[in-house]
Design an enzyme around this catalytic site. Sequence first.
Site, PDB file in Angstrom:
ATOM      1  N   ASN A 156     -53.678  33.071 -26.084  1.00 23.01           N
ATOM      2  CA  ASN A 156     -54.703  33.757 -26.875  1.00 23.01           C
ATOM      3  C   ASN A 156     -53.971  34.763 -27.748  1.00 23.01           C
ATOM      4  O   ASN A 156     -53.538  35.802 -27.266  1.00 23.01           O
ATOM      5  CB  ASN A 156     -55.691  34.468 -25.928  1.00 23.01           C
ATOM      6  CG  ASN A 156     -56.663  35.356 -26.693  1.00 23.01           C
ATOM      7  OD1 ASN A 156     -56.812  35.207 -27.908  1.00 23.01           O
ATOM      8  ND2 ASN A 156     -57.310  36.272 -26.001  1.00 23.01           N
TER       9      ASN A 156
ATOM     10  N   LYS B 267     -55.086  36.547 -30.080  1.00 25.34           N
ATOM     11  CA  LYS B 267     -55.937  37.669 -30.507  1.00 25.34           C
ATOM     12  C   LYS B 267     -55.784  37.882 -32.019  1.00 25.34           C
ATOM     13  O   LYS B 267     -55.652  36.921 -32.757  1.00 25.34           O
ATOM     14  CB  LYS B 267     -55.598  38.917 -29.705  1.00 25.34           C
ATOM     15  CG  LYS B 267     -55.519  38.633 -28.212  1.00 25.34           C
ATOM     16  CD  LYS B 267     -55.525  39.851 -27.367  1.00 25.34           C
ATOM     17  CE  LYS B 267     -55.324  39.443 -25.909  1.00 25.34           C
ATOM     18  NZ  LYS B 267     -55.688  40.460 -24.963  1.00 25.34           N
TER      19      LYS B 267
ATOM     20  N   HIS C 231     -64.652  36.030 -24.152  1.00 24.27           N
ATOM     21  CA  HIS C 231     -63.496  36.868 -23.787  1.00 24.27           C
ATOM     22  C   HIS C 231     -63.971  38.299 -23.542  1.00 24.27           C
ATOM     23  O   HIS C 231     -64.887  38.779 -24.212  1.00 24.27           O
ATOM     24  CB  HIS C 231     -62.448  36.828 -24.906  1.00 24.27           C
ATOM     25  CG  HIS C 231     -61.142  37.430 -24.469  1.00 24.27           C
ATOM     26  ND1 HIS C 231     -60.925  38.780 -24.468  1.00 24.27           N
ATOM     27  CD2 HIS C 231     -60.022  36.849 -23.975  1.00 24.27           C
ATOM     28  CE1 HIS C 231     -59.690  39.004 -24.009  1.00 24.27           C
ATOM     29  NE2 HIS C 231     -59.132  37.857 -23.706  1.00 24.27           N
TER      30      HIS C 231
ATOM     31  N   GLY D 246     -53.886  42.707 -20.669  1.00 26.05           N
ATOM     32  CA  GLY D 246     -53.096  43.560 -21.553  1.00 26.05           C
ATOM     33  C   GLY D 246     -52.615  44.840 -20.891  1.00 26.05           C
ATOM     34  O   GLY D 246     -52.154  45.757 -21.578  1.00 26.05           O
TER      35      GLY D 246
ATOM     36  N   SER E 254     -52.259  39.393 -17.844  1.00 18.95           N
ATOM     37  CA  SER E 254     -50.837  39.762 -17.722  1.00 18.95           C
ATOM     38  C   SER E 254     -49.995  38.690 -17.027  1.00 18.95           C
ATOM     39  O   SER E 254     -49.057  39.006 -16.310  1.00 18.95           O
ATOM     40  CB  SER E 254     -50.697  41.126 -17.019  1.00 18.95           C
ATOM     41  OG  SER E 254     -51.328  42.131 -17.780  1.00 18.95           O
TER      42      SER E 254
HETATM   43  C1  PEP Z   1     -56.100  37.542 -22.645  1.00 22.00           C
HETATM   44  O1  PEP Z   1     -56.230  38.180 -23.679  1.00 22.00           O
HETATM   45  O2  PEP Z   1     -56.868  36.604 -22.400  1.00 22.00           O
HETATM   46  C2  PEP Z   1     -55.028  37.921 -21.737  1.00 22.00           C
HETATM   47  C3  PEP Z   1     -54.977  37.345 -20.563  1.00 22.00           C
HETATM   48  O3  PEP Z   1     -54.152  38.851 -22.187  1.00 22.00           O
HETATM   49  P1  PEP Z   1     -52.790  39.325 -21.448  1.00 22.00           P
HETATM   50  O4  PEP Z   1     -52.073  38.092 -20.992  1.00 22.00           O
HETATM   51  O5  PEP Z   1     -52.034  40.071 -22.477  1.00 22.00           O
HETATM   52  O6  PEP Z   1     -53.201  40.169 -20.287  1.00 22.00           O
END
Ligand code: PEP
Length: 255
Positions: free
Chosen positions: A13, A15, A98, A176, A216
Amino acid sequence: MDRSKRTPVIAGNWKMNKSRTGTKLLIRELAPLVSNARCNVAVCVPFTDLDAAMDAARGSNIIVGAQNCHWADNGAFTGEVSASMLTETGISLCVVGHSERRQYFGETDETVNQRLKAVLGAGMACIVCVGETLDERVMDKTLGVLRRQVTAALKDIPAEEMNRVIIAYEPVWAIGTGKTATAQDAQEACKFIRFLIGELYDAKTAEAARIQYGGSMNAKNAAELLEQPDIDGGLIGGASLKAREFSAIVGAASK
Ligand code: PEP
């Protein structure tokens, strides 16, 4: 159906990151690194990068997805993009629900359901995100939140369409933040989601459903998460923006 019959899905993703040039460069760097993947590999990019991503991914095994779409097919919805507009661009995958959309853009369980219907109606596959906030986890509400979100998202979705639905369990506190759910906690939540799908549909649909973990996930923790029996892949934010790190996660899912 045993777990090995479900093909894992590793989806990035991106973003609101990457320019069109950056999109092409990253996909071109990633393509040879994941060409032997034994899982599905996808990158979900901003609307304005979809065609650039499709161009760069042509001939590779990388699926390009969108991060959201509106539930109406067309109309007076300034700034929105419909599911049929995505399929017209050649897109076959879209994320809905999301937590950042729920948190910052007023997404509700009902609109997640409407968007899912639009995505499936247009013939695409859909990653539906669910997950509890930190407060909800601390108050021991995780399973209740998952029950509410999954039940609402899947309302009136027929069993025959569930093969195009992927549920992403994404605890909001892990997105995140660098804080990952333990493999045991992630497994427990994904197992519960599978149980819910069994309640809403039947055992066969539940066993076939693909359930990702997101929050993460990175090259270091992916293997332990992905070896859990009810975790069929990952939705990856930060770590999907680095080709080597993302491909290492794809490698872990391919074992
Ligand atoms: C996400 O945005 O779906 C996500 C899992 O982000 P991250 O891996 O950065 O935690």
